[in-house]
Design a protein around this motif. Structure first.
Motif, PDB file in Angstrom:
ATOM      1  N   LEU A   1       2.883   3.820   7.786  1.00  0.00           N
ATOM      2  CA  LEU A   1       3.389   2.464   7.960  1.00  0.00           C
ATOM      3  C   LEU A   1       2.333   1.430   7.599  1.00  0.00           C
ATOM      4  O   LEU A   1       1.189   1.484   8.074  1.00  0.00           O
ATOM      5  CB  LEU A   1       3.811   2.282   9.420  1.00  0.00           C
ATOM      6  N   GLN A   2       2.724   0.474   6.726  1.00  0.00           N
ATOM      7  CA  GLN A   2       1.893  -0.679   6.380  1.00  0.00           C
ATOM      8  C   GLN A   2       2.772  -1.933   6.406  1.00  0.00           C
ATOM      9  O   GLN A   2       3.929  -1.883   6.820  1.00  0.00           O
ATOM     10  CB  GLN A   2       1.231  -0.472   5.019  1.00  0.00           C
ATOM     11  N   ARG A   3       2.224  -3.054   5.952  1.00  0.00           N
ATOM     12  CA  ARG A   3       2.964  -4.317   6.028  1.00  0.00           C
ATOM     13  C   ARG A   3       2.823  -5.113   4.726  1.00  0.00           C
ATOM     14  O   ARG A   3       1.735  -5.216   4.165  1.00  0.00           O
ATOM     15  CB  ARG A   3       2.459  -5.154   7.203  1.00  0.00           C
TER      16      ARG A   3
ATOM     17  N   GLU B   1       6.947  -7.621   6.221  1.00  0.00           N
ATOM     18  CA  GLU B   1       7.907  -6.517   6.365  1.00  0.00           C
ATOM     19  C   GLU B   1       7.142  -5.195   6.533  1.00  0.00           C
ATOM     20  O   GLU B   1       6.197  -4.910   5.798  1.00  0.00           O
ATOM     21  CB  GLU B   1       8.808  -6.429   5.127  1.00  0.00           C
ATOM     22  N   LEU B   2       7.556  -4.408   7.524  1.00  0.00           N
ATOM     23  CA  LEU B   2       6.950  -3.092   7.728  1.00  0.00           C
ATOM     24  C   LEU B   2       7.547  -2.114   6.727  1.00  0.00           C
ATOM     25  O   LEU B   2       8.766  -1.915   6.680  1.00  0.00           O
ATOM     26  CB  LEU B   2       7.190  -2.611   9.153  1.00  0.00           C
ATOM     27  N   VAL B   3       6.671  -1.492   5.914  1.00  0.00           N
ATOM     28  CA  VAL B   3       7.119  -0.622   4.832  1.00  0.00           C
ATOM     29  C   VAL B   3       6.377   0.709   4.880  1.00  0.00           C
ATOM     30  O   VAL B   3       5.314   0.824   5.495  1.00  0.00           O
ATOM     31  CB  VAL B   3       6.896  -1.284   3.450  1.00  0.00           C
ATOM     32  N   LEU B   4       6.955   1.702   4.193  1.00  0.00           N
ATOM     33  CA  LEU B   4       6.394   3.041   4.192  1.00  0.00           C
ATOM     34  C   LEU B   4       5.673   3.329   2.881  1.00  0.00           C
ATOM     35  O   LEU B   4       6.294   3.354   1.812  1.00  0.00           O
ATOM     36  CB  LEU B   4       7.501   4.089   4.388  1.00  0.00           C
ATOM     37  N   ILE B   5       4.386   3.531   2.974  1.00  0.00           N
ATOM     38  CA  ILE B   5       3.576   3.937   1.828  1.00  0.00           C
ATOM     39  C   ILE B   5       2.236   4.414   2.368  1.00  0.00           C
ATOM     40  O   ILE B   5       1.732   3.886   3.362  1.00  0.00           O
ATOM     41  CB  ILE B   5       3.409   2.783   0.806  1.00  0.00           C
ATOM     42  N   HIS B   6       1.655   5.424   1.728  1.00  0.00           N
ATOM     43  CA  HIS B   6       0.418   6.005   2.238  1.00  0.00           C
ATOM     44  C   HIS B   6      -0.820   5.220   1.821  1.00  0.00           C
ATOM     45  O   HIS B   6      -1.618   4.811   2.664  1.00  0.00           O
ATOM     46  CB  HIS B   6       0.278   7.456   1.767  1.00  0.00           C
ATOM     47  N   ASP B   7      -1.005   5.028   0.523  1.00  0.00           N
ATOM     48  CA  ASP B   7      -2.210   4.365   0.047  1.00  0.00           C
ATOM     49  C   ASP B   7      -2.136   2.867   0.329  1.00  0.00           C
ATOM     50  O   ASP B   7      -1.046   2.296   0.401  1.00  0.00           O
ATOM     51  CB  ASP B   7      -2.378   4.572  -1.458  1.00  0.00           C
ATOM     52  N   THR B   8      -3.293   2.239   0.424  1.00  0.00           N
ATOM     53  CA  THR B   8      -3.304   0.787   0.639  1.00  0.00           C
ATOM     54  C   THR B   8      -3.050   0.030  -0.664  1.00  0.00           C
ATOM     55  O   THR B   8      -2.944  -1.196  -0.655  1.00  0.00           O
ATOM     56  CB  THR B   8      -4.629   0.329   1.270  1.00  0.00           C
ATOM     57  N   THR B   9      -2.935   0.742  -1.790  1.00  0.00           N
ATOM     58  CA  THR B   9      -2.461   0.159  -3.039  1.00  0.00           C
ATOM     59  C   THR B   9      -1.213   0.928  -3.475  1.00  0.00           C
ATOM     60  O   THR B   9      -0.986   2.068  -3.037  1.00  0.00           O
ATOM     61  CB  THR B   9      -3.514   0.231  -4.171  1.00  0.00           C
ATOM     62  N   VAL B  10      -0.441   0.324  -4.354  1.00  0.00           N
ATOM     63  CA  VAL B  10       0.801   0.965  -4.818  1.00  0.00           C
ATOM     64  C   VAL B  10       0.577   1.774  -6.094  1.00  0.00           C
ATOM     65  O   VAL B  10       1.511   2.411  -6.603  1.00  0.00           O
ATOM     66  CB  VAL B  10       1.901  -0.095  -5.073  1.00  0.00           C
TER      67      VAL B  10
ATOM     68  N   THR C   1       1.137  -2.070  -9.554  1.00  0.00           N
ATOM     69  CA  THR C   1      -0.295  -2.116  -9.242  1.00  0.00           C
ATOM     70  C   THR C   1      -0.534  -3.174  -8.171  1.00  0.00           C
ATOM     71  O   THR C   1       0.255  -4.110  -8.008  1.00  0.00           O
ATOM     72  CB  THR C   1      -1.141  -2.483 -10.481  1.00  0.00           C
ATOM     73  N   GLY C   2      -1.623  -3.003  -7.443  1.00  0.00           N
ATOM     74  CA  GLY C   2      -1.996  -4.004  -6.447  1.00  0.00           C
ATOM     75  C   GLY C   2      -2.013  -3.465  -5.035  1.00  0.00           C
ATOM     76  O   GLY C   2      -1.543  -2.356  -4.756  1.00  0.00           O
ATOM     77  N   LYS C   3      -2.552  -4.266  -4.150  1.00  0.00           N
ATOM     78  CA  LYS C   3      -2.625  -3.902  -2.733  1.00  0.00           C
ATOM     79  C   LYS C   3      -1.280  -4.138  -2.057  1.00  0.00           C
ATOM     80  O   LYS C   3      -0.597  -5.133  -2.332  1.00  0.00           O
ATOM     81  CB  LYS C   3      -3.706  -4.721  -2.035  1.00  0.00           C
ATOM     82  N   VAL C   4      -0.926  -3.222  -1.160  1.00  0.00           N
ATOM     83  CA  VAL C   4       0.339  -3.350  -0.434  1.00  0.00           C
ATOM     84  C   VAL C   4       0.428  -4.700   0.254  1.00  0.00           C
ATOM     85  O   VAL C   4       1.443  -5.403   0.175  1.00  0.00           O
ATOM     86  CB  VAL C   4       0.486  -2.210   0.599  1.00  0.00           C
ATOM     87  N   GLY C   5      -0.642  -5.091   0.912  1.00  0.00           N
ATOM     88  CA  GLY C   5      -0.642  -6.327   1.687  1.00  0.00           C
ATOM     89  C   GLY C   5      -0.648  -7.597   0.853  1.00  0.00           C
ATOM     90  O   GLY C   5      -0.497  -8.693   1.406  1.00  0.00           O
ATOM     91  N   ASP C   6      -0.828  -7.462  -0.464  1.00  0.00           N
ATOM     92  CA  ASP C   6      -0.801  -8.631  -1.343  1.00  0.00           C
ATOM     93  C   ASP C   6       0.557  -8.815  -2.013  1.00  0.00           C
ATOM     94  O   ASP C   6       0.755  -9.784  -2.760  1.00  0.00           O
ATOM     95  CB  ASP C   6      -1.873  -8.500  -2.433  1.00  0.00           C
ATOM     96  N   LEU C   7       1.479  -7.886  -1.783  1.00  0.00           N
ATOM     97  CA  LEU C   7       2.789  -7.921  -2.431  1.00  0.00           C
ATOM     98  C   LEU C   7       3.882  -8.242  -1.413  1.00  0.00           C
ATOM     99  O   LEU C   7       3.847  -7.757  -0.282  1.00  0.00           O
ATOM    100  CB  LEU C   7       3.083  -6.575  -3.100  1.00  0.00           C
ATOM    101  N   THR C   8       4.845  -9.053  -1.808  1.00  0.00           N
ATOM    102  CA  THR C   8       5.965  -9.367  -0.922  1.00  0.00           C
ATOM    103  C   THR C   8       6.904  -8.174  -0.827  1.00  0.00           C
ATOM    104  O   THR C   8       6.854  -7.244  -1.647  1.00  0.00           O
ATOM    105  CB  THR C   8       6.765 -10.568  -1.448  1.00  0.00           C
ATOM    106  N   TYR C   9       7.786  -8.219   0.163  1.00  0.00           N
ATOM    107  CA  TYR C   9       8.763  -7.144   0.301  1.00  0.00           C
ATOM    108  C   TYR C   9       9.637  -7.021  -0.939  1.00  0.00           C
ATOM    109  O   TYR C   9       9.924  -5.923  -1.411  1.00  0.00           O
ATOM    110  CB  TYR C   9       9.626  -7.364   1.544  1.00  0.00           C
TER     111      TYR C   9
END
Length: 276
Positions: free
Chosen positions: A71-73, A78-87, A94-102
């Motif tokens: 679980l990340q955000r 929005e709480l989303v499911l992904i393992h790495d802190t980047t996509v 590409t990019g960090k999970v926390g820098d991208l909108t839902y």
């Protein structure tokens, strides 16, 4: 240890009633293996893209007792499911999970990297997973890098409370993390939800460390390379359970059966459950 004293009677009753505590006739006859919880790591990640509906559906079909989710955000909360802190690794973005909108995350293809038949698999939300799977399979929730997402613990607790999952039946919701401070916080926010600590650090297996974990955790979940008979005994003596990861071979699964752990976390649920 106060948490365990308060919950002790209820946990004993739930374990007696839980189908997970029952041993099949074949196992009773053979007497070779104790019952363990079969936890599908990121879904059946050996066979389907991790942290996707396709992977979780397959894990349910393969009779897993739990699915494990990361679980990340998103940038907009929005709480989303992904393992790495980047996509980058598991999507076409590409990019960090926390820098991208839902909306940006939802538009990514999280399946094609695993095979053409999974093309278009989206990144699911936490609420989607709870609504689709709770009651069908247990859910082991890992807070991934919670230090990157201030307040994520309160947010997770609120989502669970909205669904009355802050008092899960038969311990079918468990929350874990490598971040111990985050798990101390979760224990205070959700005192009736089992808490797990994750580690691959041998220093965390000392008697002093285990005793500290037992003050707020119900599960101690180390990398299987750290598992020994002595460690399993120590964890059980402190009234915790032990679940080990990540199994990607039959040999590793068989080793953990021999060590008598309580849960095996595997990319391949069929290595743990021979019914598949």
């Amino acid at each position: 240890m106060s948490k365990k004293l308060v919950l002790g009677a209820g946990i004993v009753i739930s374990l007696l009633l839980s189908p997970l505590s029952q041993v099949s006739a074949d196992e009773l006859t053979g007497g070779e293996r104790k019952q363990v919880d079969n936890v599908a790591h990121r879904g059946a990640a050996g066979y389907a893209p991790e942290n996707t509906i396709a992977g979780f559906d397959l894990a349910v079909d393969m009779k897993a007792d739990y699915i494990e989710i990361d679980l990340q955000r998103s940038k907009d909360g929005e709480l989303v499911l992904i393992h790495d802190t980047t996509v980058d690794r598991t999507t076409d973005g590409t990019g960090k999970v926390g820098d991208l909108t839902y909306e940006q995350l939802k538009s990514l293809d999280a399946g094609s990297w695993k095979g053409e038949k999974f093309a278009g698999e989206p990144i699911p939300t936490f609420e989607e997973i709870l609504d689709r799977y709770y009651g069908k399979v247990g859910i082991l929730i890992e807070l991934k890098a919670p230090q990157l997402y201030p307040g994520i613990e309160e947010q997770v607790a609120e989502v669970l409370k909205e669904r009355n999952l802050d008092k899960p039946q038969n311990e079918k919701i468990i929350i874990q993390s490598f971040n111990f401070e985050s798990m101390k916080k979760m224990d205070k926010l959700l005192p009736k939800v089992p808490i797990g600590v994750l580690t691959s650090n041998h220093a965390d297996t000392t008697t002093d460390s285990l005793e500290e974990f037992s003050n707020y955790a119900d599960w101690f979940n180390p990398n299987y390379g750290n598992v020994t008979e002595e460690l399993v005994h120590q964890v059980h003596t402190l009234d915790m359970k032990i679940g080990s990861w990540t199994v990607r071979s039959q040999e590793a699964a068989d080793f953990l059966f021999e060590m008598e752990v309580d849960a095996i976390i595997s990319d391949y649920p069929d290595y743990v459950d021979p019914r598949n």
